[in-house]
Structure formats: structure tokens, C-alpha cells
Motif scaffolding. Sequence first.
Motif, PDB file in Angstrom:
ATOM      1  N   GLU A  40      -0.286  -3.410  -2.346  1.00  0.00           N
ATOM      2  CA  GLU A  40      -1.889  -4.009  -2.385  1.00  0.00           C
ATOM      3  C   GLU A  40      -3.119  -2.252  -3.113  1.00  0.00           C
ATOM      4  O   GLU A  40      -4.323  -2.308  -3.056  1.00  0.00           O
ATOM      5  N   ASN A  41      -2.079  -1.399  -2.892  1.00  0.00           N
ATOM      6  CA  ASN A  41      -2.769  -0.261  -2.752  1.00  0.00           C
ATOM      7  C   ASN A  41      -3.079   0.430  -3.757  1.00  0.00           C
ATOM      8  O   ASN A  41      -3.421   1.352  -4.235  1.00  0.00           O
ATOM      9  N   SER A  42      -2.018   0.236  -4.735  1.00  0.00           N
ATOM     10  CA  SER A  42      -1.910   0.601  -6.388  1.00  0.00           C
ATOM     11  C   SER A  42      -1.658   2.022  -6.469  1.00  0.00           C
ATOM     12  O   SER A  42      -1.141   3.013  -6.877  1.00  0.00           O
ATOM     13  N   LEU A  43      -0.341   1.971  -5.307  1.00  0.00           N
ATOM     14  CA  LEU A  43       0.748   3.226  -5.321  1.00  0.00           C
ATOM     15  C   LEU A  43       1.638   2.815  -5.321  1.00  0.00           C
ATOM     16  O   LEU A  43       2.999   1.583  -5.031  1.00  0.00           O
ATOM     17  N   SER A  44       2.625   4.059  -5.449  1.00  0.00           N
ATOM     18  CA  SER A  44       4.722   4.018  -5.563  1.00  0.00           C
ATOM     19  C   SER A  44       4.892   3.508  -3.824  1.00  0.00           C
ATOM     20  O   SER A  44       4.060   4.423  -3.135  1.00  0.00           O
ATOM     21  N   PRO A  45       5.828   2.909  -3.106  1.00  0.00           N
ATOM     22  CA  PRO A  45       6.119   3.706  -2.326  1.00  0.00           C
ATOM     23  C   PRO A  45       6.562   4.560  -1.314  1.00  0.00           C
ATOM     24  O   PRO A  45       6.018   4.889  -0.142  1.00  0.00           O
ATOM     25  N   ILE A  46       7.057   5.224  -2.249  1.00  0.00           N
ATOM     26  CA  ILE A  46       6.670   6.971  -1.467  1.00  0.00           C
ATOM     27  C   ILE A  46       5.595   7.609  -1.220  1.00  0.00           C
ATOM     28  O   ILE A  46       5.430   7.987  -0.276  1.00  0.00           O
ATOM     29  N   GLN A  47       4.705   6.670  -2.156  1.00  0.00           N
ATOM     30  CA  GLN A  47       3.452   7.498  -1.649  1.00  0.00           C
ATOM     31  C   GLN A  47       2.653   6.293  -0.782  1.00  0.00           C
ATOM     32  O   GLN A  47       2.505   7.963   0.384  1.00  0.00           O
ATOM     33  N   ILE A  48       3.272   5.993  -0.718  1.00  0.00           N
ATOM     34  CA  ILE A  48       2.616   4.964   0.742  1.00  0.00           C
ATOM     35  C   ILE A  48       3.284   5.727   1.802  1.00  0.00           C
ATOM     36  O   ILE A  48       2.576   5.887   3.067  1.00  0.00           O
ATOM     37  N   GLN A  49       4.360   5.801   1.901  1.00  0.00           N
ATOM     38  CA  GLN A  49       5.256   6.981   2.829  1.00  0.00           C
ATOM     39  C   GLN A  49       5.054   7.970   3.314  1.00  0.00           C
ATOM     40  O   GLN A  49       4.845   8.315   4.556  1.00  0.00           O
ATOM     41  N   ILE A  50       4.739   8.773   2.676  1.00  0.00           N
ATOM     42  CA  ILE A  50       3.789  10.266   2.359  1.00  0.00           C
ATOM     43  C   ILE A  50       2.024  10.567   3.056  1.00  0.00           C
ATOM     44  O   ILE A  50       2.399  10.750   4.342  1.00  0.00           O
TER      45      ILE A  50
END
Length: 201
Positions: A40-50
Motif C-alpha cells: 500500500e505504501n510502495s515499501l518493503s516489509p522490512i522498511q515498514i518495520q523500521i
Amino acid sequence: MKSSSFDLQKQNQKIESKIVVALERISEAFRVLLWNESKENSLSPIQIQILIFLLFHSREKCKVSYLAREFNVTKATISDSVRVLLTKKLLEKEEDVADTRSFNISLTTEGKEIAEKAAFFSLSMESPIEKFTTKQKEVMLSGLLKLIFDLNKSGIITIQRMCFTCSYYQVESGSHYCKLLQSKLAENELRIDCPEHEMSH
């Protein structure tokens, strides 16, 4: 020869195997929820976690080396993710005056907005747990804390900020006790991520 927990014959005869497979299913659900949020945010899961981690944790934990240990990945992996987040203007760098080779990272206004929304990605996991009885929740929490503690001791999970690994924690007359709060802790008061955590030696 040992058989796998995923071997149905073993699994159906052994409660430990059923628990392992159940935990694997739950981890799969987390992966799906995190993927949906990241897409939804055009990011990777690890980037969201960060982003979520930086939203809720203190400044001294907001370094590449700490994040690598937190998420059990290499510094290079975190550095790559941080670089993308800096480019997208979701993070900003601050030089560390005490160590010129190091820097802190913090959320920009846009990064904070995304993190605040993304932090609710696990809400659909919480809803079914709310239906459990208080006793079921306490038994579940106690079991999970013990499991995480053992995985931490065996080196599978690195950083933990839970009561069992804290220098303030002790068992007093069979009860959990926090020396910092100077009070006994009920099972449901045990913390899995405590801001005052001090690693016991």
C-alpha cells in the motif's frame, strides 16, 4: 531418526509439533498483513518495520547497527532499506556527536504519518485474542514469554527487552518482581518490550 513437526503422522501424535505448526501459521499471517501494508505504501516489509520501530523506540536505539540486531538481519540489509527511506524523505539522518562514524535516524513528518497508520497492521490479530478469557490470555502470554526467552538464550532471537532478560527482574517467593518499579508483577503485567529494560549480565 527424528521426524519433522510438519510430518502429519508425528504432528497428530505430539502436542509440541502441533504448537510449532500453529506458530508457523501465525507467522504466515503476520507476513501477509505486513506485505499488504508495505504494498500500500510502495515499501518493503522490512522498511515498514523500521518505520514502526523508530516511531515507538528511544533515540539511542535508532541506529543501523541496533536495527540489524533487532530484526536479525545484516547491517548491509538495514543500510539498503534506510537508504531507500532517506531517498523517499521518510527518514532523516543526524550525525552522532559522540561517534563520528555513526549516525542516528529519525522519522520525517511524512515518515511519521506512514508509521502511525502502518502500526495498526496487526489489528486483525488482536481482535480474536480479545475474545479469550483472562486466564487463557495469561497462560498464552506466559508460554510465549518463556518460548521467546529460550530462543533468545539459544541465540535464535538476538535482542530482547522483556522482563526475563532484565537486571531489574527477579523471582521473589515464587512471584515476578520488578526492582525498578519496586512491586510484584502479575502474569499480565510482564512486559515483552520495556523502555526501561536493562540487560542482565
